[in-house]
Design a protein around this motif. Structure first.
Motif, PDB file in Angstrom:
ATOM      1  N   GLY A  11      -3.528   2.090   6.888  1.00 19.91           N
ATOM      2  CA  GLY A  11      -4.603   1.707   8.447  1.00 19.91           C
ATOM      3  C   GLY A  11      -4.448   1.036   9.261  1.00 19.91           C
ATOM      4  O   GLY A  11      -3.757  -0.292   9.222  1.00 19.91           O
ATOM      5  N   ASP A  89     -11.150   6.637   2.900  1.00 15.79           N
ATOM      6  CA  ASP A  89     -11.108   5.036   3.871  1.00 15.79           C
ATOM      7  C   ASP A  89     -10.617   5.718   4.861  1.00 15.79           C
ATOM      8  O   ASP A  89      -9.956   7.598   5.412  1.00 15.79           O
ATOM      9  CB  ASP A  89      -9.764   4.330   3.774  1.00 15.79           C
ATOM     10  CG  ASP A  89      -9.175   3.406   2.389  1.00 15.79           C
ATOM     11  OD1 ASP A  89     -10.462   3.438   1.825  1.00 15.79           O
ATOM     12  OD2 ASP A  89      -8.925   2.866   1.922  1.00 15.79           O
ATOM     13  N   ASP A  91      -8.221   5.389   7.367  1.00 14.84           N
ATOM     14  CA  ASP A  91      -7.443   5.725   8.095  1.00 14.84           C
ATOM     15  C   ASP A  91      -7.014   7.012   7.285  1.00 14.84           C
ATOM     16  O   ASP A  91      -5.957   7.850   7.557  1.00 14.84           O
ATOM     17  CB  ASP A  91      -6.545   4.539   7.127  1.00 14.84           C
ATOM     18  CG  ASP A  91      -6.376   4.419   6.437  1.00 14.84           C
ATOM     19  OD1 ASP A  91      -7.618   4.020   5.689  1.00 14.84           O
ATOM     20  OD2 ASP A  91      -5.364   3.576   5.306  1.00 14.84           O
ATOM     21  N   HIS A 281       2.379   4.571   3.385  1.00 18.38           N
ATOM     22  CA  HIS A 281       1.313   3.777   3.445  1.00 18.38           C
ATOM     23  C   HIS A 281       1.713   1.877   3.300  1.00 18.38           C
ATOM     24  O   HIS A 281       0.861   1.374   3.192  1.00 18.38           O
ATOM     25  CB  HIS A 281      -0.061   4.123   2.416  1.00 18.38           C
ATOM     26  CG  HIS A 281      -1.135   2.830   2.427  1.00 18.38           C
ATOM     27  ND1 HIS A 281      -1.252   1.894   2.591  1.00 18.38           N
ATOM     28  CD2 HIS A 281      -2.241   3.731   3.683  1.00 18.38           C
ATOM     29  CE1 HIS A 281      -2.606   1.642   2.975  1.00 18.38           C
ATOM     30  NE2 HIS A 281      -3.497   2.856   3.845  1.00 18.38           N
TER      31      HIS A 281
HETATM   32 MN    MN Z   1      -5.399   2.379   4.140  1.00 19.21          MN
END
Ligand code: MN
Ligand code: MLT
Ligand code: ZN
Length: 315
Positions: A11, A89, A91, A281
């Motif tokens: 994110g 989430d 993101d 990620h």
């Molecule tokens: Mn994330």
């Protein structure tokens, strides 16, 4: 199976807009050996014709443009048959709200993730411009299902969108947590899932686990049998955010098992038979982003790769 990494960062991406850590400064100023990355999303296809997106990042427009096979092939068309969400989430799901140009879309998610996304969310109305604009298909833990495109007769939706695209998806519960904006809700086993994507014709499987709080027996079993593994590469160490003065939470409090250390994923995930093992990620603070770091060398010595935007894998 054709796999294309559209975005590989956690994110906020890399560099993150309000981060002046050594990595973010270094990549901005081009003083370190590292490449900028957009937020995590991966496109998968059996044929190269129809695609499924694993997560929909806030950078989805730029990501679609970056990969020609995802471009429209008619006046109103998209080769993206479906999107699968691994958790709620932002993101991972904000990109769905960006696909609002009156096009029928199909989203696979657990019931928990679907409710978290649509309930009390007035912005979701942008995807309710016509009946059936979004077809939600429920991910039931442990049940493989064929990935199919939208079944709503939206403007110009070509008929092949209704057909199975040659891949199945199975959701596996992952120790996780609700998204930050829903942390007041009770935790559920459906908050966060990993995915097992199968191409039965090619006889290959992809295990996609981009957010993992703990390696449960079910997670370990799924990883053990897969031909290609994507795993949570968010943090190298538990105190990466706190030590850098960048945040107050430890990796575990954010439901991310660190990669490094004696109990980290690198030490725990030895002996996987997958031909490709990839960390994705990746947070902007993670030292593995630096191509000449000690941590990067350790990852590579253990047979793992670090995902980057544009990475492609054929299984
Ligand atoms: Mn994330
Ligand atoms: C995460 O991966 O832990 C989340 O994206 C964090 C966040 O939403 O800020
Ligand atoms: Zn940073």
């Amino acid at each position: 199976m054709w796999i294309r990494v559209l975005g590989s960062a956690a994110g906020g991406g890399f560099p993150q807009w309000n981060c002046g850590c050594a990595n973010c400064r270094g990549v901005r100023e081009k003083t370190i050996r590292a490449t900028a990355r957009t937020q995590e999303s991966v496109a998968v296809s059996a044929s190269g014709d129809a695609w499924v997106l694993l997560n929909a990042s806030p950078e989805i427009r730029q990501q679609i443009e970056s990969f020609e096979p995802l471009h429209p092939r008619g006046p109103r068309h998209s080769p993206i048959a479906a999107i699968v969400l691994t958790n709620g989430d932002l993101d991972h799901c904000l990109g769905v709200l960006s696909l609002r140009e009156s096009h029928p879309i199909t989203v696979y998610a657990t019931d928990q993730v679907r409710r978290g996304f649509i309930e009390k969310n007035v912005l979701y109305r942008t995807l309710e411009r016509f009946p059936g604009q979004v077809t939600w298909r429920r991910l039931v833990l442990g049940h493989p299902q064929d990935v199919v495109g939208a079944d709503a007769p939206g403007a110009g939706a070509p008929i092949e969108r209704h057909a199975p695209i040659g891949l199945s998806v199975e959701a596996i519960a992952v120790p996780g947590k609700p998204p930050v904006h829903l942390e007041d809700l009770p935790a559920s086993p459906e908050d966060s899932v990993g995915l097992l994507i199968r191409d039965a014709v090619a006889g290959v499987t992809l295990a996609y686990f981009s957010g993992v709080g703990e390696i449960s027996p079910a997670v370990a079993d799924t990883l053990a049998g897969a031909d290609c593994v994507f795993f949570d590469g968010t943090f190298w160490s538990s105190d990466e955010l706190t030590a850098g003065g960048l945040g107050t939470k430890r990796a575990e409090q954010m439901a991310h098992l660190p990669v490094g250390g004696p109990d980290g994923s690198l030490a725990r995930l030895t002996g996987l038979s997958a031909v490709r093992k990839i960390l994705i990620h990746v947070n902007n603070t993670n030292p593995v982003l630096r191509e000449d770091s000690r941590e990067r060398a350790r990852v590579e010595a253990a047979g793992w790769e670090i995902a980057y935007d544009g990475m492609e894998i054929t299984l």
